[in-house]
Write a protein that holds these residues in place. Structure first.
Motif, short mmCIF file in Angstrom:
data_model
loop_
_atom_site.label_atom_id
_atom_site.label_comp_id
_atom_site.label_asym_id
_atom_site.label_seq_id
_atom_site.Cartn_x
_atom_site.Cartn_y
_atom_site.Cartn_z
N ASP A 4 12.91 1.96 7.29
CA ASP A 4 11.60 2.21 7.89
C ASP A 4 10.91 0.89 8.24
N ASP A 30 0.79 -1.23 0.00
CA ASP A 30 0.00 0.00 0.00
C ASP A 30 0.82 1.28 0.00
N ARG A 31 2.16 1.17 0.00
CA ARG A 31 3.04 2.34 -0.01
C ARG A 31 4.25 2.09 -0.87
N PRO A 32 4.68 3.06 -1.65
CA PRO A 32 5.90 2.88 -2.43
C PRO A 32 7.13 2.98 -1.51
N TYR A 33 8.15 2.21 -1.87
CA TYR A 33 9.38 2.20 -1.08
C TYR A 33 10.56 1.90 -1.98
N PHE A 44 10.48 4.03 3.00
CA PHE A 44 9.31 4.52 2.29
C PHE A 44 9.65 5.80 1.54
N THR A 45 9.08 5.95 0.33
CA THR A 45 9.33 7.13 -0.49
C THR A 45 8.23 8.16 -0.38
N GLU A 46 7.08 7.75 0.19
CA GLU A 46 5.95 8.66 0.38
C GLU A 46 5.38 8.45 1.78
N PRO A 47 4.72 9.47 2.33
CA PRO A 47 4.10 9.29 3.64
C PRO A 47 2.93 8.30 3.58
N ALA A 48 2.49 7.88 4.75
CA ALA A 48 1.38 6.92 4.83
C ALA A 48 0.15 7.51 4.18
N PRO A 49 -0.67 6.66 3.51
CA PRO A 49 -1.90 7.17 2.90
C PRO A 49 -2.87 7.65 3.98
N GLN A 68 -6.17 8.08 6.08
CA GLN A 68 -7.17 7.05 6.42
C GLN A 68 -8.55 7.59 6.40
#
Length: 124
Positions: A88, A46-49, A117-122, A124
């Motif tokens: 991370d 669910d997150r790019p890394y 991780f390359t972006e913050p958490a999505p 919610q």
């Protein structure tokens, strides 16, 4: 009835909290609730890394009578090494059976992939 309320409270905390908190009081971007650290047997989709590198750990038993290392202990050892790399989280964590070596009554080898991780958490 108490258990249902407790479960609902925990679910609400997980949904609202932007970052997960581990048993040791530190805050991580994500956390494996069983181990208390951000180490997972699978992938995070669910997150790019980006991959930092491979992490290896060997967990030894103190005596021949000691129990084999638990998954949580093995994951904590992997996390110690990954954290020093600036990771991370650790994904694709794997470990084998405990085996006797020349310097240990039982050792369990573990590997995983340290990621950042390359972006913050999505949201919610």
């Amino acid at each position: 009835m108490k258990h249902i309320g407790s479960i609902a409270a925990v679910a609400l905390m997980l949904a609202v909290a932007p970052a997960a908190s581990a048993k040791d009081g530190k805050t991580y971007a994500v956390v494996n609730p069983e181990a208390g650290v951000p180490v997972f047997a699978g992938d995070i989709a669910d997150r790019p890394y980006r991959v930092i590198g491979e992490v290896k750990a060997g967990v030894r038993k103190a005596t021949i009578f000691s129990k084999a290392s638990s998954e949580a202990k093995i994951f904590r050892e992997l996390w110690e090494r990954a954290e020093k790399m600036g990771a991370d989280a650790v994904i694709n964590a794997r470990y084998g059976n405990s085996h006797v070596t020349a310097v240990s009554w039982g050792k369990t080898n573990a590997t995983g992939t340290a990621i950042k991780f390359t972006e913050p958490a999505p949201a919610q």
